[in-house]
Motif scaffolding. Structure first.
Motif, short mmCIF file in Angstrom:
data_model
loop_
_atom_site.label_atom_id
_atom_site.label_comp_id
_atom_site.label_asym_id
_atom_site.label_seq_id
_atom_site.Cartn_x
_atom_site.Cartn_y
_atom_site.Cartn_z
N LEU A 22 0.83 -1.20 0.00
CA LEU A 22 0.00 0.00 0.00
C LEU A 22 0.87 1.26 0.00
O LEU A 22 0.61 2.22 -0.73
CB LEU A 22 -0.93 -0.02 1.22
N ARG A 23 1.92 1.22 0.79
CA ARG A 23 2.85 2.36 0.86
C ARG A 23 3.55 2.56 -0.47
O ARG A 23 3.66 3.69 -0.97
CB ARG A 23 3.87 2.13 1.99
N GLN A 25 2.48 1.56 -3.39
CA GLN A 25 1.46 1.95 -4.36
C GLN A 25 1.23 3.47 -4.32
O GLN A 25 1.05 4.10 -5.35
CB GLN A 25 0.15 1.22 -4.05
N LYS A 26 1.28 4.03 -3.12
CA LYS A 26 1.12 5.47 -2.95
C LYS A 26 2.43 6.23 -3.19
O LYS A 26 2.46 7.45 -3.14
CB LYS A 26 0.61 5.80 -1.53
N MET A 33 4.51 8.36 4.77
CA MET A 33 3.31 7.56 5.06
C MET A 33 2.86 7.78 6.50
O MET A 33 1.67 7.89 6.76
CB MET A 33 3.60 6.08 4.82
N PHE A 36 1.15 11.06 6.75
CA PHE A 36 -0.10 10.93 6.01
C PHE A 36 -1.17 10.24 6.87
O PHE A 36 -2.34 10.61 6.84
CB PHE A 36 0.19 10.13 4.74
N CYS A 37 -0.75 9.24 7.67
CA CYS A 37 -1.69 8.46 8.48
C CYS A 37 -1.83 8.98 9.91
O CYS A 37 -2.71 8.51 10.64
CB CYS A 37 -1.22 7.00 8.54
N ILE A 62 -4.63 3.75 8.85
CA ILE A 62 -3.87 3.54 7.61
C ILE A 62 -4.81 3.40 6.42
O ILE A 62 -4.63 4.04 5.39
CB ILE A 62 -2.95 2.31 7.75
N CYS A 66 -5.44 6.04 3.19
CA CYS A 66 -5.10 5.56 1.84
C CYS A 66 -6.34 5.27 0.99
O CYS A 66 -6.26 4.57 -0.02
CB CYS A 66 -4.23 4.31 1.95
N ASP A 67 -7.49 5.79 1.40
CA ASP A 67 -8.74 5.63 0.66
C ASP A 67 -9.12 4.17 0.42
O ASP A 67 -9.51 3.78 -0.68
CB ASP A 67 -8.70 6.37 -0.69
N THR A 68 -8.98 3.36 1.45
CA THR A 68 -9.41 1.97 1.38
C THR A 68 -10.09 1.66 2.70
O THR A 68 -10.35 2.55 3.50
CB THR A 68 -8.22 1.03 1.08
N TYR A 72 -9.22 -4.45 2.97
CA TYR A 72 -7.93 -4.56 2.27
C TYR A 72 -6.99 -5.48 3.06
O TYR A 72 -6.26 -6.28 2.48
CB TYR A 72 -7.30 -3.18 2.10
#
Length: 100
Positions: A22-23, A25-26, A33, A36-37, A62, A66-68, A72
């Motif tokens: 996920l990290r 991917q972003k 990260m 961000f979180c 998290i 991350c818009d999930t 996930y």
């Protein structure tokens, strides 16, 4: 240090790999990260290295950042098979617990 049981469970769910994916991917580093979180970079690093078991609240932060969602990290199995337990195979518990 995590017990062997916890390490196996983390491996089974693949939380550390999913977090790292996920990290990546972003396209974020650990520090980015974490900001961000709203978490610390050390915590994310420990989760990715399977040194810490993340709480649901941490995973939720998290996922939200991350818009999930939590699915996930914990996807439902696609093929659920019903389990049948025959009468003779059932476990019976005593009506009252035995005293020591």
């Amino acid at each position: 240090m995590l017990s062997e049981t916890l390490r196996k469970e983390l491996t089974r769910y693949g939380l550390s790999e999913k977090l790292r994916a996920l990290r990546w991917q972003k396209k974020l580093g650990l520090v980015q990260m974490a900001k961000f979180c709203g978490l610390s970079p050390a915590l994310l690093s420990k989760i990715e290295r399977q040194r810490v078991v993340p709480t649901l609240a941490t995973l939720s932060k998290i996922a939200k950042a991350c818009d999930t969602d939590l699915n996930y990290f914990f996807p439902r199995p696609v093929h659920l098979r019903p389990t049948i337990t025959r009468r003779g195979e059932r476990l019976r518990f005593p009506e009252t617990p035995k005293s020591k």
